[in-house]
Design a protein around this motif. Structure first.
Motif, mmCIF file in Angstrom:
data_model
loop_
_atom_site.group_PDB
_atom_site.id
_atom_site.type_symbol
_atom_site.label_atom_id
_atom_site.label_comp_id
_atom_site.label_asym_id
_atom_site.label_seq_id
_atom_site.Cartn_x
_atom_site.Cartn_y
_atom_site.Cartn_z
ATOM 1 N N HIS A 165 51.751 -43.979 17.804
ATOM 2 C CA HIS A 165 50.431 -43.610 17.293
ATOM 3 C C HIS A 165 49.431 -44.756 17.432
ATOM 4 O O HIS A 165 48.246 -44.522 17.713
ATOM 5 N N GLU A 166 49.895 -45.977 17.240
ATOM 6 C CA GLU A 166 48.987 -47.118 17.392
ATOM 7 C C GLU A 166 48.556 -47.274 18.849
ATOM 8 O O GLU A 166 47.396 -47.577 19.137
ATOM 9 N N LYS A 167 49.480 -47.033 19.778
ATOM 10 C CA LYS A 167 49.154 -47.119 21.206
ATOM 11 C C LYS A 167 48.178 -46.026 21.611
ATOM 12 O O LYS A 167 47.251 -46.254 22.408
ATOM 13 N N ASP A 168 48.369 -44.815 21.048
ATOM 14 C CA ASP A 168 47.535 -43.672 21.408
ATOM 15 C C ASP A 168 46.271 -43.570 20.563
ATOM 16 O O ASP A 168 45.490 -42.627 20.731
ATOM 17 N N ASP A 169 46.075 -44.521 19.643
ATOM 18 C CA ASP A 169 44.913 -44.516 18.755
ATOM 19 C C ASP A 169 44.833 -43.216 17.952
ATOM 20 O O ASP A 169 43.769 -42.616 17.797
ATOM 21 N N THR A 170 45.992 -42.812 17.428
ATOM 22 C CA THR A 170 46.060 -41.598 16.610
ATOM 23 C C THR A 170 46.596 -41.937 15.222
ATOM 24 O O THR A 170 47.394 -41.194 14.650
ATOM 25 N N THR A 171 46.152 -43.065 14.685
ATOM 26 C CA THR A 171 46.672 -43.503 13.386
ATOM 27 C C THR A 171 46.209 -42.619 12.237
ATOM 28 O O THR A 171 46.714 -42.740 11.125
ATOM 29 N N GLY A 172 45.282 -41.723 12.497
ATOM 30 C CA GLY A 172 44.868 -40.779 11.472
ATOM 31 C C GLY A 172 45.788 -39.577 11.367
ATOM 32 O O GLY A 172 45.626 -38.754 10.458
ATOM 33 N N ALA A 173 46.747 -39.455 12.270
ATOM 34 C CA ALA A 173 47.665 -38.316 12.272
ATOM 35 C C ALA A 173 48.503 -38.304 10.995
ATOM 36 O O ALA A 173 48.903 -39.358 10.499
ATOM 37 N N PRO A 174 48.787 -37.103 10.442
ATOM 38 C CA PRO A 174 49.589 -37.013 9.218
ATOM 39 C C PRO A 174 50.919 -37.745 9.318
ATOM 40 O O PRO A 174 51.344 -38.385 8.348
ATOM 41 N N GLU A 175 51.580 -37.670 10.461
ATOM 42 C CA GLU A 175 52.871 -38.325 10.620
ATOM 43 C C GLU A 175 52.747 -39.831 10.430
ATOM 44 O O GLU A 175 53.565 -40.458 9.745
ATOM 45 N N TYR A 176 51.713 -40.407 11.021
ATOM 46 C CA TYR A 176 51.508 -41.854 10.899
ATOM 47 C C TYR A 176 51.147 -42.225 9.470
ATOM 48 O O TYR A 176 51.676 -43.192 8.913
ATOM 49 N N GLN A 177 50.257 -41.446 8.856
ATOM 50 C CA GLN A 177 49.835 -41.735 7.491
ATOM 51 C C GLN A 177 51.005 -41.612 6.517
ATOM 52 O O GLN A 177 51.130 -42.412 5.577
ATOM 53 N N GLU A 178 51.865 -40.639 6.719
ATOM 54 C CA GLU A 178 53.047 -40.500 5.870
ATOM 55 C C GLU A 178 53.988 -41.692 6.051
ATOM 56 O O GLU A 178 54.576 -42.192 5.092
ATOM 57 N N GLY A 179 54.123 -42.154 7.292
ATOM 58 C CA GLY A 179 54.948 -43.331 7.556
ATOM 59 C C GLY A 179 54.376 -44.572 6.904
ATOM 60 O O GLY A 179 55.111 -45.395 6.349
ATOM 61 N N LEU A 180 53.057 -44.700 6.963
ATOM 62 C CA LEU A 180 52.397 -45.841 6.343
ATOM 63 C C LEU A 180 52.649 -45.835 4.832
ATOM 64 O O LEU A 180 52.904 -46.887 4.227
ATOM 65 N N MET A 181 52.602 -44.637 4.223
ATOM 66 C CA MET A 181 52.861 -44.542 2.793
ATOM 67 C C MET A 181 54.306 -44.911 2.460
ATOM 68 O O MET A 181 54.572 -45.499 1.398
ATOM 69 N N GLN A 182 55.246 -44.604 3.337
ATOM 70 C CA GLN A 182 56.635 -45.032 3.124
ATOM 71 C C GLN A 182 56.708 -46.553 3.062
ATOM 72 O O GLN A 182 57.374 -47.130 2.197
#
Length: 316
Positions: free
Chosen positions: A165-182
């Motif tokens: 997600h960081e490479k694709d500039d999609t850090t707003g995606a739910p999957e990334y945000q959920e991972g960040l919260m973990q």
């Protein structure tokens, strides 16, 4: 509790710093001024420090740094406007406005650690009697290295997801945000249910992330802001007052980042909370308030000899 605003002139403009005082600044008790993190996080998540008024009778000042909370917003300012010097000037202005510059204690958390050191190096405040530095790195390059190490401890598929997600500039995606919260639930606040004050802070920052994104970046893993190469390690020698340094055993600011503070400040004590991460004041509040309160009530390390022989780092 009283909330007000201090006018702040910087350059040719006048801004307002919103602040809240718990207690009476004229009571004769030395006030504690609290510097929040971010940069750009409103002070709501730091409210446990107001307990130092309730339990110790000590006035406590919390404020929203420029660009967040109830203080003047700065959405239209260029990146060059956002420097530590701006926030140092704001802090000094607030101390003068409250008429406490001749006798006060200072506590900085996360980015607030950098701000505290910058303020001390710039002003050498004779009125500062005690300093508390909580879960903040004195070097952003060092912190970036530490975050790489922390991230490497997570499962490979988790890391691959973040990388993608960081490479694709999609850090707003739910999957990334959920991972960040973990990651945050282990290294920011490990409580099963986060206090509402922390969500209030996050929501307000999300509504206006100007300061955070300009100075830090999208998040800790993507430090692209004006602070990414900043370090106050060369300025630690300016700190002459007794200093309490705090972090958590699972802190996103680990011991490798804390050690330069401990070794660079002559009169320092270091406490690591064994059940905490980045917010020991929420995770172990009773113990945290007692340790900070006892430190501020003490006269501190009495002299340089005692400082050199008596400083200790220990885990609770």
């Amino acid at each position: 509790m009283t909330t007000n605003a201090a006018p702040f002139i910087f350059g040719s403009e006048t801004f307002e710093t919103s602040y809240t005082v718990f207690g009476d600044l004229k009571s004769g008790a030395r006030p504690l001024v609290v510097l929040n993190g971010g940069p750009g996080l409103p002070h709501s998540y730091m409210l446990p420090h107001a307990d130092l008024h309730g339990t110790r009778g000590r006035p406590v000042v919390l404020y929203d740094q420029l660009g967040c909370g109830e203080s003047t917003r700065l959405r239209d300012k260029p990146a060059s406007f956002f420097t530590p010097a701006l926030f140092v000037a704001e802090l000094d202005n607030l101390l003068q406005h409250l008429r406490i510059a001749l006798d006060f204690d200072l506590l900085g958390q996360s980015w607030g650690v950098t701000l505290a050191i910058e303020y001390i190096a710039a002003h050498r405040p004779a009125g500062l009697k005690h300093l508390v530095l909580v879960s903040g790195s004195p070097s952003y390059p060092l912190w970036r290295e530490a975050l790489v190490s922390l991230r490497a401890q997570w499962p490979r598929d988790f890391r691959d997801m973040l990388d993608r997600h960081e490479k694709d500039d999609t850090t707003g995606a739910p999957e990334y945000q959920e991972g960040l919260m973990q990651f945050y639930r282990k290294h920011i606040c490990n409580l099963e249910v986060w206090p509402p004050e922390t969500f209030t802070t996050m929501a307000q920052m999300g509504e206006d992330p100007t300061v955070y994104r300009t100075m830090l970046g999208v998040n800790e893993f993507s430090m692209t802001g004006t602070l990414k190469d900043w370090s106050v390690i060369p300025k630690l020698g300016a700190v002459s007052c007794p200093t309490l340094i705090i972090n958590g055993v699972d802190d996103e600011v680990p011991d490798s980042c804390i050690a330069p503070l401990f070794h660079g400040i002559e009169r320092a004590r270091w406490v690591t909370f064994g059940l905490s991460s980045h917010m020991a004041f929420w995770e172990e509040p009773t113990k945290y308030i007692k340790i900070v309160g006892d430190f501020l009530a003490d006269s501190g390390l009495k002299n340089d000899t005692q400082a050199q022989e008596g400083i200790v780092a220990f885990v609770l």
